[in-house]
Every structure is written in C-alpha cells, then in structure tokens.
Design an enzyme around this catalytic site. Structure first.
Site, PDB file in Angstrom:
ATOM      1  NE  ARG A 144     -21.288  -3.880   3.925  1.00 41.34           N
ATOM      2  CZ  ARG A 144     -20.157  -4.330   3.399  1.00 41.34           C
ATOM      3  NH1 ARG A 144     -19.009  -3.920   3.869  1.00 41.34           N
ATOM      4  NH2 ARG A 144     -20.164  -5.205   2.419  1.00 41.34           N
ATOM      5  CE  LYS A 195      -4.083   1.836   2.383  1.00 46.32           C
ATOM      6  NZ  LYS A 195      -5.153   1.497   3.336  1.00 46.32           N
ATOM      7  CD  GLU A 198     -18.862  -2.914   8.123  1.00 40.00           C
ATOM      8  OE1 GLU A 198     -18.121  -2.072   7.582  1.00 40.00           O
ATOM      9  OE2 GLU A 198     -19.052  -4.070   7.629  1.00 40.00           O
TER      10      GLU A 198
END
Length: 613
Positions: A394, A281, A366
């Site tokens: 969600r 990243k 979640e």
C-alpha cells in the site's frame, strides 16, 4: 449455553422471522458460538465479539444479499458469516480447504467485497451505491480502519458524489468515553425519528418548488443544522458533519434493539449518511475486554476460564528484530522505530516499552509511515520502518517517490514475508521481492537464519541509502553453517556445502528447506543474501563451474530473485540449465504453512522430487 434461536438461523430471512425482543438473546448465542469456536480453532476473536449487535441489526433490517454490506477489516465479520449460512462450517474457518479468513465474494453472495486490508470499505461501497441506486449499500468501518488515508479519500468523495450510501462507524476505540446525559440521547432519538426527517424533507422539497432553495442553500442549511447540533450536545463538529454528511449518533453499539430502530428510521433517507456506534472490542467476554491486544487473535484457549493454551516457542523472527532494534537504539541515539498499527506483531513494542519517545505507532497508515520515516531520515535519524510485507504494497509510491528517489537512509524491516498461513491470500507476503528489486537505489536483503537477521540489521544501520530486509512469520531457523564471510558486507553470498553436479542459489529462509531437500545429494548451495545488488562474483563462479543451476525463493516467481539470476546469466550467455522454485503467478489460499508449502511443491519433499541431475 443452550441455543434457543441460533440453530434455526440459516440465513437473514430466518432472522427476520423473529420478534425484535428476541434479538438480545440471538446476540448472546452468536457471541457464545464465536467464543467456543475460536477456543478450538484460533481466529480473530475480540473484534468480532464487539461487532455482534450491529451485525445482527444490519441483517435484521436490510434486505441482504440484495442490499450490500461492505465490511472493512474482516476481523469484524464472524457474526456475519454465522448468520449467512455458514454456521455449520464455521469450525473450518481459516483452515486449509475451509472457510476463508475474511469476507470473500468467491465464498458467499453475502460477501460483497474482499476485506483483508483495512480502510477500503467506504470507497468500494460508494462505487456500488453509485453504480446501482436501487440497492441499499452499507459500509461498515472500524477496528482502527479510520486511521487509514483511503478511508478519508472515500469520505471526501462521498460528500461530493450523489448517493444514498450509509456508513456505519464501529467505534471501538476505548479512548472515546461513552456519552451520558438526557439531551444527547434525546437528540439521537429525534434526529433519527421518521417524523422529524419526513418533516425536514417535505419542507426542503416545498422550498425547492417555490424556488427559494437550491443545492448551495441546502448545503448552508445542513451546515447550520450540524453546527446547532454540536452546540446542543457540547461536542465539536466531527469530520462527518464537517463534510456535510448526515450524522447520527453516537449511539450504544451493544443495544441491538436501539440499533434496529435507528436503522429502520434512516435506511431510506436520501443522501449519504453516517451512523456512529460506540462499541467495546471483546464485548461480552471479560478476558477479551480486559486485554484487547492479546485477545485480538489469542490462539487456543479455555472458553470457561479464559486461560490461553500456549506452548513454549523458540525465538520468533520478529522477536529477533525487536530485541536487536532495542540494542541498536541504546548504542545509537539516531535510531528510531516506526510501525503502522503493529507494535506487538512486529515486536516494536520491545523498543516502545523502554524508549517510548523513540518508537512511533502511526496507525493503519502505511504510506504515511514510509514518508514519515523519510522525513526523519532527511534530518539525520536512522528510522527502522517495520511493516508486514502485504501491507507494504500500500506504500509503493511512497517508497519510490519519498525514499528511493532521494536515496534516504530508511531501513524497511519487512515482516511476514512469504507464506503466512491461515490469514490467506490477502496477507501472504509474496510480491515484495518482485516489486522492490525494480526500484533504483534500494538494497534488498533476506536472511536465512536468525543470526543473519541480527547482522543484517547491524550492517544496515551504518550503511547508506534505503535498505529492505525481509523475513518470514514464525520461528527463526537455527544458524546453518558459518556466516563469517560477508559479515562486513551482507550483500556477499555464503557457500553452505560443496557440490559438483549442480548449484542451488537460495534467498532467505527457504534456504533451510532447500538445505534439507538436497541433503545427501551432490549439490552445492549458496545463500545469496541479497536480491539487489546481486552478488555477481558468486554468479560468475557458479556459471563457470556448474551446468545445472537451481534458484529458490519464498515469493512470486515473476520478476523475483530467480528472474534476476536468469536476466544476469542470459546477458552472460550462460548455456547451462536453470530451474526456478517459487510461487507461480497465483494467489495462494489459506491454511497452515506446511500445508501450503506442500501444495505448492515448496516443501523439502516437493523440491527434492523436482531435482533432476
């Protein structure tokens, strides 16, 4: 950097005209373009830098847009936008009226599916692959999305439904070390070679014709091959081979020439398959590589020096939450904090730094976060579950089934409620008031200013049952008026100013905008604090003394705070007028919050214009 190729690439067709040895330079130019564009117009930088090579390779090999690329976590997709005809408009990315912050089918035929929330790419891509077997379909998943449960549901189904789906795993988790050794690279080469797989397929086809191979035996052979590969590479079987998906890799995700060769070998293999790429990243930009969390979305910066150009800010809403949670945890050993992959964004990192055993980052999961909190509460802990409003959607079943049904004492700290700005329709937190107020046992609160948030958090710790406290993104408002009333019971409203002709009932931070809008007008304002339970004493008083009532909320009107007021007063046969301010039934575009509030008529000017006395 002077661009040799990029300024001539307006579509993947242009990219394909280049020789393969030009692709490393293309990647360097795309990376430089992203860095300089994001330096002036902030966006999600580090994730897209890490996905440049795999993006270039996919568009070089696949026949896009006929072949479908399904992106997971739109943070990865800046190179994709630049290579698909949007380079000249990329400076408008995330701006009002400009390019969407994430892949959007409404914007480009190359954007095949909405990519705002994580972990949905495999399921969506599998559906596409099953629906149209003539196209190649690729799901690109990574940047944490493999921690989401939906990804595993998609994987499980992929192993059972016939398709030719290709899953590209963009693995930028730095906890996974790069692999070394000649045998590993040899097996990557041989298992992706056309020769090897042609022989493999021809033997399988011949055995079927002879009647000595069926699907059950094929599965056993594939399982044996996967086990043999894991032994030779000294690696345990991974989840992909465990599900009998063809697995290729791990391979270097920043060697674009190698990725192109692998994709050319495997793109037409029959059956579902996984290409595992190890990436970094922030790759290619040292500041982003060294601090990936900060450079995920760094704001404006100097691209040459890497110095971030931040201006001092007043106290943010999430900082007030984080500081208060730490204080509560110090006072009460039962208090714990939970977040699904947002410790910095939610400021749970403040607790995490001082009491790491009391703060839990559960990844992009979640639903698990909510049920995990329920389990903690069941055994006597007081969990504060910090989740962004749009991501809480969600976990709706978990809130109902695992928390509210058992009346467990879980406190939901709902961050980024209301309009959030440049992240747009997938991230605005406009629905929580509507979907939460329908749930039995649940108390739903919204502070108007920072001090109210502190007091609500303290009150919630010692209250009973599930409690949701929603607050917006950005700088918390200064204290407006006296808030001593209702200190012990935060579901009581507070009057802010006296008035005679009309009353304005507000919930949450939009009350500050209303306060500005009605300044100088003969209108009373009541900060209602709670959507559920409603302060019916205040509503009865207002109904008895005012012929005109206004409500305001930073959320969708249908089923929200204004609807709750309407329902109550209709049952009381109130015969005055009621006007609701909020977001009508629509998805709101991206842009700066002030631009969007003006668009919606929810800034002070827009509200004042619509008041009729």
């Amino acid at each position: 950097m002077e661009y040799q190729y990029l300024t001539h690439i307006d579509s993947p067709a242009d990219l394909k005209q280049l020789p393969i040895d030009a692709l490393p330079q293309v990647c360097a130019e795309v990376r430089d373009f992203i860095i300089h564009a994001c330096a002036k117009n902030p966006g999600h930088l580090a994730s897209s830098l890490g996905a440049v090579e795999l993006t270039v390779a996919l568009h070089y090999v696949m026949d896009t847009p006929n072949d479908r690329l399904v992106w997971d976590v739109g943070h990865q997709a800046y190179a994709h936008k630049i290579l698909t005809g949007r380079r000249d408009r990329f400076a408008t990315n995330r701006c009002f009226g400009g390019l969407a912050p994430f892949p959007s089918p409404a914007e480009s035929e190359y954007d095949t599916f909405t990519a705002g929330h994580a972990s949905n790419s495999i399921s969506a891509a599998l559906g596409m692959a099953v629906a149209d077997k003539k196209r190649r379909v690729v799901a690109i998943i990574g940047d944490g999305a493999m921690t989401g449960g939906l990804a595993y549901e998609g994987l499980n189904n992929t192993s059972m439904i016939p398709s030719n789906l290709l899953i590209v795993l963009n693995d930028n988790n730095m906890a996974i070390d790069p692999l070394h050794g000649g045998m590993t690279q040899y097996l990557v080469d041989i298992t992706t070679s056309e020769h090897y797989n042609d022989i493999r397929y021809n033997i399988y086809r011949a055995m079927r014709k002879l009647g000595i191979m069926d699907e059950e035996k094929k599965t056993k052979v594939q399982r044996f091959n996967n086990n043999l590969k894991s032994i030779l590479t000294h690696q345990p079987r991974n989840i992909f081979s465990g599900l009998n998906l063809r697995y290729f890799g791990p391979a270097d995700g920043h060697d674009v020439v190698s990725i192109v060769k692998i994709l050319n070998e495997i793109k037409d293999y029959r059956g579902p398959k996984v290409l595992h790429l190890i990436t970094c990243k922030g790759h290619g930009y040292t500041p982003a590589e060294e601090d990936q969390t900060v450079w995920h979305a760094p704001g404006k910066f100097d691209p040459e020096t890497g110095k971030r150009l931040e201006t001092p800010q007043a106290k943010l809403w999430q900082h007030i939450f984080g500081e208060t949670l730490l204080q509560l945890a110090k006072e009460d050993e039962r208090v714990v904090g939970i977040t699904p992959a947002m410790p910095t964004g939610s400021s749970l990192n403040i607790l995490q730094a001082e009491m790491p055993d009391r703060a839990f980052d559960v990844g992009i999961a979640e639903g698990h976060a909510v049920t995990f909190a329920a389990g903690l509460a069941k055994e006597g802990k007081v969990p504060f579950c910090a989740i962004y409003s749009s991501f809480l959607q969600r976990a709706y079943d978990n809130i109902i089934h695992d928390v509210a049904l058992q009346n467990l004492h879980v406190i939901f700290a709902i961050d980024r409620a209301g309009i959030v700005g440049q992240d747009g329709a997938t991230h605005h937190g406009l629905f929580d008031l509507s979907f939460l107020r329908a749930i039995p046992n649940l108390t739903v609160l919204a502070p108007m200013d920072g001090e109210e948030l502190r007091r609500m958090l303290r009150w919630a710790k010692d209250a009973e049952g599930p409690i949701a406290i929603r607050y917006p993104r950005g700088v918390a408002a200064e204290q407006i008026g006296d808030i001593s009333e209702g200190r012990a019971k935060m579901t009581c409203s507070r009057p802010i100013n006296a008035g005679a002709k009309a009353a304005f009932l507000t919930i949450g931070a939009i009350g500050n905008t209303v306060n500005e809008a009605i300044r100088g007008l003969d209108i009373a304002q009541y900060d209602m604090r709670a959507v559920k339970p409603l302060d019916t004493d205040t509503l009865d008083f207002v109904a008895a003394h005012y012929q005109h009532i206004y409500t305001a909320e930073d959320g969708i009107l249908q089923g929200g705070f204004g609807s709750a007021v309407l329902e109550y007063l209709a049952d009381k046969e109130y015969n005055g007028t009621i006007r609701r301010f909020g977001v009508d039934n629509q998805f709101v575009t991206h842009g700066k919050p002030e631009e969007l509030y003006h668009l919606l008529g929810l800034d002070a000017e827009g509200i004042r214009k619509q008041i009729k006395l």
